[in-house]
Design a protein around this motif. Structure first.
Motif: not given
Length: 243
Positions: A117-121, A149-156, A158-170, A228-229
């Motif tokens: 659900d993460i990317v659709p949200l 920390l697999p999520l940072a380098a994984g597909e999820t 990568r997709q979050l990095a493409l969205l227009p957020f000024e900051r994404v914190a995992h 993205h951090q």
């Protein structure tokens, strides 16, 4: 002798209403306000933010005017319905991945978030104009000890990095696990027995309480910084001044 004048009320200016100082705090949306960590996050947001929206599957009973619901009746979360709904425009989004599990089913009417659900949200939040996205997904102590920390380098990631957020914190905390609700005594004993090993972990990866994790997450989102951090439990402890 002239009698003393009676005191009177000077009403000059009384009709000039003075507006209270504007609340300049930010607004937030929380998705996945379930189990102890989700509940702690919601309680913290209500302290730190001017207004908070909660994604629910049933009507929300709230005692504060600063909390509103966004209701999606699908359970589990229906991605088609999510794509069609208009989320409120907020500054910060908190997405907590986890299952329901509060006593007395207090979180039964709140939307739980699965990994898929993460990317659709995030996409729905980005379309609504959210500026920052905080993803909270607990990891086991073994992974924390290896700083894996697999999520940072994984597909999820990568997709979050493409969205227009000024900051994404995992954010990847370790948490104290509680016995699943509705399970028999043997399952509860097994979960409680395994929980004892938490006290044998190195201090650097010892699970934090849910309120402390919530405090760390809000500090992260309200601090300066872009990009993205990824933050593990060591980073959270340092942020809270526990090391």
């Amino acid at each position: 002798m002239r009698p003393a004048a009676k005191p009177y009320l000077d009403l000059r200016g009384a009709l000039q209403e003075v507006a209270p100082e504007a609340d300049r705090r930010r607004t937030a949306l929380i998705v996945g306000a379930v189990n102890r960590l989700g509940e702690a996050l919601l309680n913290r947001l209500l302290v730190e933010y001017r207004h908070v929206w909660v994604l629910t599957s049933k009507p929300l009973l709230s005692s504060t005017s600063r909390c509103d619901e966004v209701q999606l009746v699908g359970d589990p979360l229906d991605h088609a319905e999510l794509a069609a709904v208009r989320l409120p425009r907020v500054d910060d989004v908190y997405c907590h991945v986890g299952e329901r599990g509060l006593a007395n089913q207090r979180d039964a009417g709140l939307q739980a978030v699965r990994h898929e659900d993460i990317v659709p949200l995030a996409e729905a939040a980005a379309r609504a104009g959210a500026r920052r996205f905080c993803l909270i997904e607990a990891m086991p102590p073994s992974a924390q000890m290896m700083r894996h920390l697999p999520l940072a380098a994984g597909e999820t990631g990568r997709q979050l990095a493409l969205l227009p957020f000024e900051r994404v914190a995992h954010v990847h905390p370790t948490v104290f696990r509680t016995p699943p609700t509705g399970q028999g005594w043997l399952a509860r004993f097994h979960a409680s027995y395994l929980a004892q090993f938490a006290y044998m972990l190195p201090r650097s990866v010892t699970p934090l309480t849910s309120p402390r994790i919530a405090e760390a997450c809000t500090r992260l989102m309200q601090s300066a910084g872009t990009g993205h951090q990824v933050f593990d439990v060591r980073d959270l402890r340092a942020l809270l001044g526990l090391d």
